[in-house]
Design an enzyme around this catalytic site. Structure first.
Site, PDB file in Angstrom:
ATOM      1  N   HIS A  72     -44.531  -8.272  -7.521  1.00 57.93           N
ATOM      2  CA  HIS A  72     -44.224  -9.700  -7.559  1.00 57.93           C
ATOM      3  C   HIS A  72     -45.446 -10.408  -6.996  1.00 57.93           C
ATOM      4  CE1 HIS A  72     -40.160  -7.947  -6.923  1.00 57.93           C
ATOM      5  NE2 HIS A  72     -39.743  -8.944  -7.671  1.00 57.93           N
ATOM      6  N   ASP A  75     -45.453 -10.199  -3.254  1.00 58.82           N
ATOM      7  CA  ASP A  75     -45.653  -8.876  -2.635  1.00 58.82           C
ATOM      8  C   ASP A  75     -47.115  -8.696  -2.273  1.00 58.82           C
ATOM      9  OD1 ASP A  75     -43.039  -8.316  -3.410  1.00 58.82           O
ATOM     10  OD2 ASP A  75     -43.629  -7.110  -5.134  1.00 58.82           O
ATOM     11  N   MET A 106     -47.226  -3.747 -14.956  1.00 57.05           N
ATOM     12  CA  MET A 106     -46.210  -4.813 -14.987  1.00 57.05           C
ATOM     13  C   MET A 106     -46.338  -5.715 -13.768  1.00 57.05           C
ATOM     14  SD  MET A 106     -43.122  -5.525 -13.308  1.00 57.05           S
ATOM     15  CE  MET A 106     -41.646  -4.540 -13.145  1.00 57.05           C
ATOM     16  N   GLU A 199     -34.583  -8.818 -17.404  1.00 55.53           N
ATOM     17  CA  GLU A 199     -33.770  -7.833 -16.671  1.00 55.53           C
ATOM     18  C   GLU A 199     -32.427  -8.445 -16.288  1.00 55.53           C
ATOM     19  OE1 GLU A 199     -35.843  -6.064 -13.392  1.00 55.53           O
ATOM     20  OE2 GLU A 199     -33.996  -5.352 -12.456  1.00 55.53           O
ATOM     21  N   LYS A 201     -28.493  -8.406 -14.556  1.00 56.69           N
ATOM     22  CA  LYS A 201     -27.727  -7.884 -13.423  1.00 56.69           C
ATOM     23  C   LYS A 201     -26.441  -8.696 -13.335  1.00 56.69           C
ATOM     24  CE  LYS A 201     -28.226  -6.763  -8.513  1.00 56.69           C
ATOM     25  NZ  LYS A 201     -29.084  -6.820  -7.324  1.00 56.69           N
ATOM     26  N   GLU A 235     -32.036  -1.925 -16.017  1.00 58.76           N
ATOM     27  CA  GLU A 235     -32.074  -1.135 -14.775  1.00 58.76           C
ATOM     28  C   GLU A 235     -30.796  -0.303 -14.659  1.00 58.76           C
ATOM     29  OE1 GLU A 235     -33.347  -2.819 -10.931  1.00 58.76           O
ATOM     30  OE2 GLU A 235     -31.588  -1.854 -10.025  1.00 58.76           O
ATOM     31  N   HIS A 238     -28.081  -1.769 -12.335  1.00 62.80           N
ATOM     32  CA  HIS A 238     -27.458  -3.024 -12.736  1.00 62.80           C
ATOM     33  C   HIS A 238     -26.405  -2.822 -13.817  1.00 62.80           C
ATOM     34  CE1 HIS A 238     -31.256  -5.293 -11.180  1.00 62.80           C
ATOM     35  NE2 HIS A 238     -30.656  -4.568 -10.256  1.00 62.80           N
ATOM     36  N   ASP A 263     -36.279   0.103 -15.585  1.00 60.52           N
ATOM     37  CA  ASP A 263     -36.166   0.286 -14.134  1.00 60.52           C
ATOM     38  C   ASP A 263     -35.232   1.461 -13.859  1.00 60.52           C
ATOM     39  OD1 ASP A 263     -37.874  -1.750 -13.536  1.00 60.52           O
ATOM     40  OD2 ASP A 263     -36.389  -3.092 -12.642  1.00 60.52           O
ATOM     41  N   ASP A 273     -25.695  -3.097  -5.178  1.00 62.15           N
ATOM     42  CA  ASP A 273     -26.890  -2.594  -5.868  1.00 62.15           C
ATOM     43  C   ASP A 273     -27.600  -1.584  -4.973  1.00 62.15           C
ATOM     44  OD1 ASP A 273     -29.000  -2.405  -7.671  1.00 62.15           O
ATOM     45  OD2 ASP A 273     -30.001  -4.192  -6.906  1.00 62.15           O
ATOM     46  N   ASP A 275     -29.884   1.017  -5.686  1.00 61.58           N
ATOM     47  CA  ASP A 275     -31.306   1.328  -5.918  1.00 61.58           C
ATOM     48  C   ASP A 275     -31.701   2.682  -5.316  1.00 61.58           C
ATOM     49  OD1 ASP A 275     -31.643  -1.093  -7.246  1.00 61.58           O
ATOM     50  OD2 ASP A 275     -32.433  -2.139  -5.495  1.00 61.58           O
ATOM     51  N   ASP A 309     -37.486   1.550  -9.790  1.00 62.88           N
ATOM     52  CA  ASP A 309     -37.149   0.372  -8.990  1.00 62.88           C
ATOM     53  C   ASP A 309     -36.081   0.807  -7.983  1.00 62.88           C
ATOM     54  OD1 ASP A 309     -36.825  -2.055  -7.900  1.00 62.88           O
ATOM     55  OD2 ASP A 309     -35.899  -3.005  -9.637  1.00 62.88           O
TER      56      ASP A 309
HETATM   57  C1  GLT Z   1     -35.555  -7.165  -6.974  1.00 59.67           C
HETATM   58  C2  GLT Z   1     -34.478  -6.680  -7.894  1.00 59.67           C
HETATM   59  C3  GLT Z   1     -35.028  -5.781  -8.946  1.00 59.67           C
HETATM   60  C4  GLT Z   1     -35.975  -6.465  -9.887  1.00 59.67           C
HETATM   61  C5  GLT Z   1     -37.208  -6.930  -9.206  1.00 59.67           C
HETATM   62  C6  GLT Z   1     -38.076  -7.684 -10.183  1.00 59.67           C
HETATM   63  S1  GLT Z   1     -36.872  -7.855  -7.796  1.00 59.67           S
HETATM   64  O1  GLT Z   1     -36.031  -6.124  -6.174  1.00 59.67           O
HETATM   65  O2  GLT Z   1     -33.487  -6.018  -7.141  1.00 59.67           O
HETATM   66  O3  GLT Z   1     -34.010  -5.197  -9.678  1.00 59.67           O
HETATM   67  O4  GLT Z   1     -36.354  -5.550 -10.866  1.00 59.67           O
HETATM   68  O5  GLT Z   1     -38.050  -9.042  -9.985  1.00 59.67           O
HETATM   69 MN    MN Z   2     -31.303  -2.934  -8.423  1.00 56.21          MN
HETATM   70 MN    MN Z   3     -34.966  -3.930 -11.228  1.00 61.52          MN
END
Ligand code: GLT
Ligand code: MN
Ligand code: MN
Length: 409
Positions: A72, A75, A106, A199, A201, A235, A238, A263, A273, A275, A309
């Site tokens: 980002h 970041d 990216m 993306e 979510k 993702e 998501h 992702d 979420d 991750d 991600d």
């Molecule tokens: C954030 C989110 C991710 C996205 C990122 C891209 S930001 O961390 O949870 O899923 O991919 O903006």
């Molecule tokens: Mn996520």
């Molecule tokens: Mn993501």
């Protein structure tokens, strides 16, 4: 420019000779600065790890065998930096990329952290917020292009609502379309070689986020002025949060030639979420996803970057972060090997052999009156067809045995 590989430092495969699962740059694995750089802060507790310098992240990712790093705007260049500070940071970062042979495939914009985005960015009711979001994104696109990015991700984390009466959701969609049309035109006007990836979510951080799934995104893209340059960035976490099959979402995107980025992580249905490290939950879905991406069953392969991600558990120190990163990449490669073995297994091939009917197949697509008449007249023994067992129990068990490493390993 930055896309050329110049890495000369010892790669992970050279450090682990003979290990077929050691990640190498040719595997195209990438991580966001915000992923391995996650400090473990959550709604209930403070950071457990120190902030990592982006130049350090680059060096360590290269050591682990990654191909690239994504970011980002904020970041890399903290919000509110002066132009002079920005230029110094970018110069040092570019040097680290060149020194360690990493690329930036990216880039994206942070349109969710600053309080100004508390009620959305592109969909905000306030034109000043929408103007600031557009301006911030144009600057972030310039930064991404300067670093060599070819894909630009849009994750509208704050584009949603709790008090849903605050705006007509149709108006939110229209505003988001206006923003994307504007930014596509910005990219074209500047002659940038850049594609957008949207993306989805379903919720978190908003109660409901607009365009909650990859399927919603795919339709929305078809309404954009420059739709050819816009695809999706699905993702795992998501789509799984919605309780849906991630592999099916990705398959739809691939079939539409819209899988521009991905992702990868892991998630359990019905939770926040998470991750998590790739493949660490729902190994079946992870296997089916890798099989799809690698095209081991015969379909077209995904050839873009494989972005993790995800982030390390909050229990970890920095050493644990690199174990997490290596784990994501190794699991992908192990699953790819399992998928290849599964699809090469003669019994699996027999069980998945297409059902052929040379008389009926030509009638099934491309309507004509004659075909419709032939279909009506065709002799189909429905009871006989219905009584046939499909042997999917055996097929699925074979998949489990490959996955569990007792067959074809
Ligand atoms: C954030 C989110 C991710 C996205 C990122 C891209 S930001 O961390 O949870 O899923 O991919 O903006
Ligand atoms: Mn996520
Ligand atoms: Mn993501």
């Amino acid at each position: 420019m930055a896309q050329k590989r110049t890495r000369t430092s010892a790669s992970s495969s050279r450090r682990h000779p003979g290990d077929p699962f050691a990640p190498t740059p040719s595997d195209r694995f990438t991580f966001g600065l915000w992923t391995v750089g996650n400090t473990g802060r959550d709604p209930f507790g403070e950071s457990v790890r120190a902030r990592m310098l982006p130049t350090h992240t680059v060096a360590k990712l290269a050591e682990c065998g990654a191909y690239g790093v994504n970011l980002h705007d904020d970041d890399l260049v903290p919000f509110g930096s002066t132009t002079k500070q920005r230029d110094t940071i970018v110069r040092d970062f570019k040097k680290a990329l060149a020194d360690h042979g990493l690329v930036v495939p990216m880039a994206t914009t942070n349109l969710f952290s600053h309080p100004v985005f508390k009620d959305g960015a592109f969909s905000s009711n306030d034109p000043k917020v929408r103007a600031f979001a557009l301006r911030k994104t144009m600057a972030a696109i310039d930064l991404g292009v300067e670093l060599g990015a070819k894909t630009y991700v849009f994750w509208g984390g704050r584009e949603g609502s709790e008090a849903d009466a605050c705006r007509d959701p149709r108006e939110a969609l229209k505003r988001m379309r206006d923003a994307l049309d504007f930014l596509c035109a910005y990219v074209k006007d500047n002659g940038y070689d850049l594609r957008f990836a949207l993306e989805a979510k379903p919720n978190e951080p908003r109660g409901d986020i607009y365009l909650p799934t990859t399927g919603h995104m795919l339709h929305f893209i078809s309404t954009l002025q420059h739709h050819a340059m816009v695809g999706v960035n699905p993702e795992v976490a998501h789509e799984t949060m919605s309780g849906l099959s991630f592999a099916h979402a990705v398959a739809q995107a691939m079939e539409a030639d819209k899988l521009f980025h991905i992702d990868l992580n892991a998630q359990r249905i019905g939770r926040y979420d998470q991750d998590l490290r790739f493949g660490s939950e729902d190994v079946r879905q992870a296997f089916l996803l890798v099989r799809l991406l690698e095209g081991t069953a015969g379909g077209a392969k995904y050839t873009g970057p494989l972005h993790f991600d995800a982030h390390a558990y909050r229990t970890e120190d920095e050493a644990g972060v690199w174990e997490f990163a290596t784990g994501c990449m190794r699991t992908y490669k192990i699953l790819a090997a399992r998928a290849r073995a599964f699809d090469a297994d003669p019994e699996v091939r027999e069980l998945t052999k297409p059902v052929r009917d040379v008389a009926l197949e030509p009638l099934l697509s491309g309507y004509t009156r004659a075909k419709a008449a032939k279909l009506r007249a065709a002799d189909i023994d429905v009871d006989r067809v219905a009584s046939r067992g499909l042997r999917y129990e055996r097929l699925d068990q074979l998949m489990m045995e490959h996955l569990l490493g007792v067959r074809g390993a």
